[in-house]
Design an enzyme around this catalytic site. Structure first.
Site, PDB file in Angstrom:
ATOM      1  N   GLU A  97      46.753  -2.089  12.692  1.00 38.76           N
ATOM      2  CA  GLU A  97      47.807  -1.336  12.027  1.00 38.76           C
ATOM      3  C   GLU A  97      47.403  -0.964  10.604  1.00 38.76           C
ATOM      4  O   GLU A  97      46.742  -1.724   9.908  1.00 38.76           O
ATOM      5  CB  GLU A  97      49.103  -2.137  12.053  1.00 38.76           C
ATOM      6  CG  GLU A  97      49.600  -2.226  13.484  1.00 38.76           C
ATOM      7  CD  GLU A  97      50.948  -2.896  13.638  1.00 38.76           C
ATOM      8  OE1 GLU A  97      51.768  -2.365  14.387  1.00 38.76           O
ATOM      9  OE2 GLU A  97      51.170  -3.933  13.024  1.00 38.76           O
ATOM     10  N   CYS A 110      47.658   0.666   3.054  1.00 38.75           N
ATOM     11  CA  CYS A 110      47.411  -0.745   3.324  1.00 38.75           C
ATOM     12  C   CYS A 110      46.574  -0.826   4.592  1.00 38.75           C
ATOM     13  O   CYS A 110      47.012  -0.396   5.659  1.00 38.75           O
ATOM     14  CB  CYS A 110      48.767  -1.431   3.498  1.00 38.75           C
ATOM     15  SG  CYS A 110      48.647  -3.163   3.918  1.00 38.75           S
ATOM     16  N   CYS A 117      44.011 -12.178  12.952  1.00 39.67           N
ATOM     17  CA  CYS A 117      43.568 -12.992  11.813  1.00 39.67           C
ATOM     18  C   CYS A 117      43.359 -14.408  12.302  1.00 39.67           C
ATOM     19  O   CYS A 117      44.004 -14.857  13.239  1.00 39.67           O
ATOM     20  CB  CYS A 117      44.622 -12.978  10.701  1.00 39.67           C
ATOM     21  SG  CYS A 117      44.032 -13.738   9.164  1.00 39.67           S
ATOM     22  N   CYS A 124      53.233 -15.779   8.623  1.00 37.00           N
ATOM     23  CA  CYS A 124      52.708 -14.421   8.812  1.00 37.00           C
ATOM     24  C   CYS A 124      52.659 -14.087  10.300  1.00 37.00           C
ATOM     25  O   CYS A 124      52.123 -14.868  11.088  1.00 37.00           O
ATOM     26  CB  CYS A 124      51.318 -14.317   8.205  1.00 37.00           C
ATOM     27  SG  CYS A 124      50.580 -12.696   8.447  1.00 37.00           S
ATOM     28  N   GLY A 170      44.248  -9.362   8.834  1.00 31.50           N
ATOM     29  CA  GLY A 170      42.930  -9.961   8.648  1.00 31.50           C
ATOM     30  C   GLY A 170      42.642 -10.435   7.238  1.00 31.50           C
ATOM     31  O   GLY A 170      43.406 -10.184   6.305  1.00 31.50           O
ATOM     32  N   GLU A 171      41.530 -11.145   7.110  1.00 28.89           N
ATOM     33  CA  GLU A 171      41.104 -11.712   5.827  1.00 28.89           C
ATOM     34  C   GLU A 171      39.828 -10.991   5.391  1.00 28.89           C
ATOM     35  O   GLU A 171      38.745 -11.249   5.936  1.00 28.89           O
ATOM     36  CB  GLU A 171      40.881 -13.227   6.007  1.00 28.89           C
ATOM     37  CG  GLU A 171      40.191 -13.903   4.852  1.00 28.89           C
ATOM     38  CD  GLU A 171      40.839 -13.660   3.491  1.00 28.89           C
ATOM     39  OE1 GLU A 171      42.068 -13.821   3.355  1.00 28.89           O
ATOM     40  OE2 GLU A 171      40.099 -13.302   2.560  1.00 28.89           O
ATOM     41  N   SER A 202      42.825  -8.490  -1.090  1.00 25.19           N
ATOM     42  CA  SER A 202      43.746  -9.623  -1.089  1.00 25.19           C
ATOM     43  C   SER A 202      43.184 -10.732  -0.221  1.00 25.19           C
ATOM     44  O   SER A 202      42.787 -10.508   0.916  1.00 25.19           O
ATOM     45  CB  SER A 202      45.097  -9.153  -0.534  1.00 25.19           C
ATOM     46  OG  SER A 202      46.015 -10.215  -0.502  1.00 25.19           O
ATOM     47  N   SER A 224      46.525 -14.836  -2.516  1.00 28.09           N
ATOM     48  CA  SER A 224      47.803 -15.226  -1.901  1.00 28.09           C
ATOM     49  C   SER A 224      48.028 -16.706  -2.165  1.00 28.09           C
ATOM     50  O   SER A 224      47.430 -17.552  -1.508  1.00 28.09           O
ATOM     51  CB  SER A 224      47.751 -14.947  -0.399  1.00 28.09           C
ATOM     52  OG  SER A 224      47.593 -13.560  -0.199  1.00 28.09           O
ATOM     53  N   LEU A 225      48.877 -17.007  -3.115  1.00 28.18           N
ATOM     54  CA  LEU A 225      49.026 -18.387  -3.574  1.00 28.18           C
ATOM     55  C   LEU A 225      50.162 -19.105  -2.836  1.00 28.18           C
ATOM     56  O   LEU A 225      49.954 -20.128  -2.210  1.00 28.18           O
ATOM     57  CB  LEU A 225      49.261 -18.367  -5.085  1.00 28.18           C
ATOM     58  CG  LEU A 225      49.055 -19.654  -5.847  1.00 28.18           C
ATOM     59  CD1 LEU A 225      47.665 -20.224  -5.627  1.00 28.18           C
ATOM     60  CD2 LEU A 225      49.290 -19.407  -7.344  1.00 28.18           C
ATOM     61  N   HIS A 226      51.361 -18.626  -2.977  1.00 24.48           N
ATOM     62  CA  HIS A 226      52.553 -19.072  -2.221  1.00 24.48           C
ATOM     63  C   HIS A 226      53.058 -20.470  -2.520  1.00 24.48           C
ATOM     64  O   HIS A 226      54.146 -20.826  -2.055  1.00 24.48           O
ATOM     65  CB  HIS A 226      52.350 -18.961  -0.701  1.00 24.48           C
ATOM     66  CG  HIS A 226      51.820 -17.640  -0.261  1.00 24.48           C
ATOM     67  ND1 HIS A 226      52.375 -16.446  -0.653  1.00 24.48           N
ATOM     68  CD2 HIS A 226      50.760 -17.310   0.522  1.00 24.48           C
ATOM     69  CE1 HIS A 226      51.698 -15.452  -0.117  1.00 24.48           C
ATOM     70  NE2 HIS A 226      50.702 -15.939   0.580  1.00 24.48           N
ATOM     71  N   ASN A 301      59.283 -11.576   4.731  1.00 25.19           N
ATOM     72  CA  ASN A 301      59.718 -10.629   5.762  1.00 25.19           C
ATOM     73  C   ASN A 301      59.787 -11.345   7.092  1.00 25.19           C
ATOM     74  O   ASN A 301      58.757 -11.777   7.613  1.00 25.19           O
ATOM     75  CB  ASN A 301      58.724  -9.467   5.877  1.00 25.19           C
ATOM     76  CG  ASN A 301      58.758  -8.596   4.642  1.00 25.19           C
ATOM     77  OD1 ASN A 301      59.815  -8.150   4.226  1.00 25.19           O
ATOM     78  ND2 ASN A 301      57.601  -8.370   4.050  1.00 25.19           N
ATOM     79  N   CYS A 344      54.871  -6.524   4.684  1.00 24.22           N
ATOM     80  CA  CYS A 344      53.876  -7.601   4.613  1.00 24.22           C
ATOM     81  C   CYS A 344      54.145  -8.639   5.684  1.00 24.22           C
ATOM     82  O   CYS A 344      55.257  -9.104   5.844  1.00 24.22           O
ATOM     83  CB  CYS A 344      53.959  -8.350   3.286  1.00 24.22           C
ATOM     84  SG  CYS A 344      53.734  -7.339   1.870  1.00 24.22           S
TER      85      CYS A 344
END
Ligand code: SAH
Length: 372
Positions: A97, A110, A117, A124, A170-171, A202, A224-226, A301, A344
């Site tokens: 996507e 994006c 992933c 996610c 993906g990473e 990212s 991406s800390l979170h 989300n 996201c």
């Protein structure tokens, strides 16, 4: 896609340097690379026969040994806020996507770097779909090629891609081999001509990848800390077991130390009752103390089957103010395209079994560690 096509070189994913090497092998001059970049990426031409400033002999030769093959769209969804999501077919029947997010004065694309992933972040939806494979550089840049062509058709050139973010599926730092040529094509003035700071990579925190990026790239880095503590972060981002916060923050500092103009964006998805409390805001202030950075709070989300809920607006606002008090620029990301599941963490890929995914992630991480 026919077998013959996949065996010849796909020129779409070659950067200037690689195209020059390709033409050198054909006994051609390096400037052919510049012509090809413009034909493919600026004029959107994929048929060698139409490349009129190449000799007929060269056009025929190219048709024998190469193709320009871009992904195709199987599904296009348009959000009421103007966001467009495409499901694009890649080789072997995979699909990824790609999302275009228009804003006043800019348009952000994006893009995905892998089919699915392998990192298994618990909040996610891409993770719930498993990992299938890395995308190749032509499949990565192909998303930008496709979106530019399609936007030109849809909006008569009005909507343009001004920014690219590797925040789709993906990473990217676990697929740097393919991401690097794509980055170089994004920057090339004869292709997309984007300034490096308009392209954001990212990462969930792949330390060796951050170190690789630190040298000689001016692309923007988002981490991406979170969560501000290891126990909480491990529950959200399992990769934290491999690269705990002390290692991750040390890598961020090394990245920043390379150039005093650098800054890092820390992404922080706000999940109700889990990581949105004043204690975490304090923890975050301490963790980021003195670093040139920005914090981007992302409302969680939801997706089918998730146990998590988004934080409410008042909690997010309080959290934002608490982090700002430390002098850290803190923004709340506006959710875009959620009515078409393009926000996201709502992007969906194809499946592998969890055990297969574990095997692949371990192999990848081992390879990364060796390469560092
Ligand atoms: N693997 C990379 C890039 C893909 S995800 C990374 O982890 O950074 C892009 C961003 O969306 C990341 O910050 C990710 O943590 C965030 N994200 C993932 N799922 C989300 C969700 N359900 N709600 C909000 N943000 C989410």
């Amino acid at each position: 896609m026919s077998e013959t096509i996949s065996q010849v070189t796909n020129l779409l994913g070659l950067d200037r340097h690689q195209l020059e090497a390709f033409f050198a092998e054909l006994g051609e001059k390096p400037f052919r690379a510049r012509q090809l970049l413009q034909w493919i990426h600026q004029r959107g031409v994929v048929d060698f026969a139409q490349m009129t400033d190449l000799s007929a002999a060269l056009r025929n030769r190219l048709a024998d040994v190469a193709v320009v093959e871009a992904p195709r769209s199987i599904k296009e969804s348009c959000s009421k806020d103007g966001t467009i999501k495409w499901l694009l077919t890649e080789r072997g029947g995979s699909a990824v996507e790609t999302v275009f997010i228009p804003e006043t004065g800019r348009g952000t694309l994006c893009i995905s770097s892998q089919v699915g992933c392998m990192l298994n972040c618990t909040f996610c939806s891409t993770a719930t779909q498993g990992f299938k494979r890395n995308l190749s550089s032509d499949e990565i840049i192909g998303q930008v090629w496709f979106a530019s062509q399609r936007l030109a058709e849809l909006t008569a050139g009005e909507a343009r891609i001004t920014n690219v973010v590797f925040m789709g599926m993906g990473e990217p730092l676990l697929n740097l081999g393919a991401v690097q040529p794509a980055l170089s094509i994004l920057r090339d003035d004869l292709a997309y001509g984007l300034a490096a700071r308009k392209v954001t990579i990212s990462t969930a925190g792949v330390v060796p990848g951050i170190d690789q990026l630190a040298i000689g790239t001016e692309f923007a880095l988002a981490v991406s800390l979170h969560a501000p503590t290891d126990d909480l972060r491990e529950r959200l981002v399992p990769l934290n077991r491999k690269y705990p916060l002390s290692d991750l923050m040390a890598a961020c500092k090394r990245y920043l130390a390379h150039d005093e103009r650098r800054s890092i964006t820390f992404e922080y998805t706000m999940i109700n009752g889990l990581n949105d409390q004043p204690a975490q805001a304090r923890g975050l202030r301490q963790l980021l103390d003195g670093m040139p950075c920005k914090v981007n709070l992302i409302p969680f989300n939801p997706f089918p089957g998730t146990p998590f809920e988004p934080s409410d607006d008042a909690t997010m606002y309080e959290f934002q103010m608490a982090v700002r008090r430390a002098g850290i620029v803190t923004t709340i990301r506006k959710t875009r395209g959620d009515d078409i599941a393009a926000a996201c963490g709502q992007l969906v890929g194809e499946l592998l079994s969890p055990s297969e995914r574990r095997r692949i992630v371990q192999a990848q991480l081992a390879a990364q560690a060796l390469g560092a």
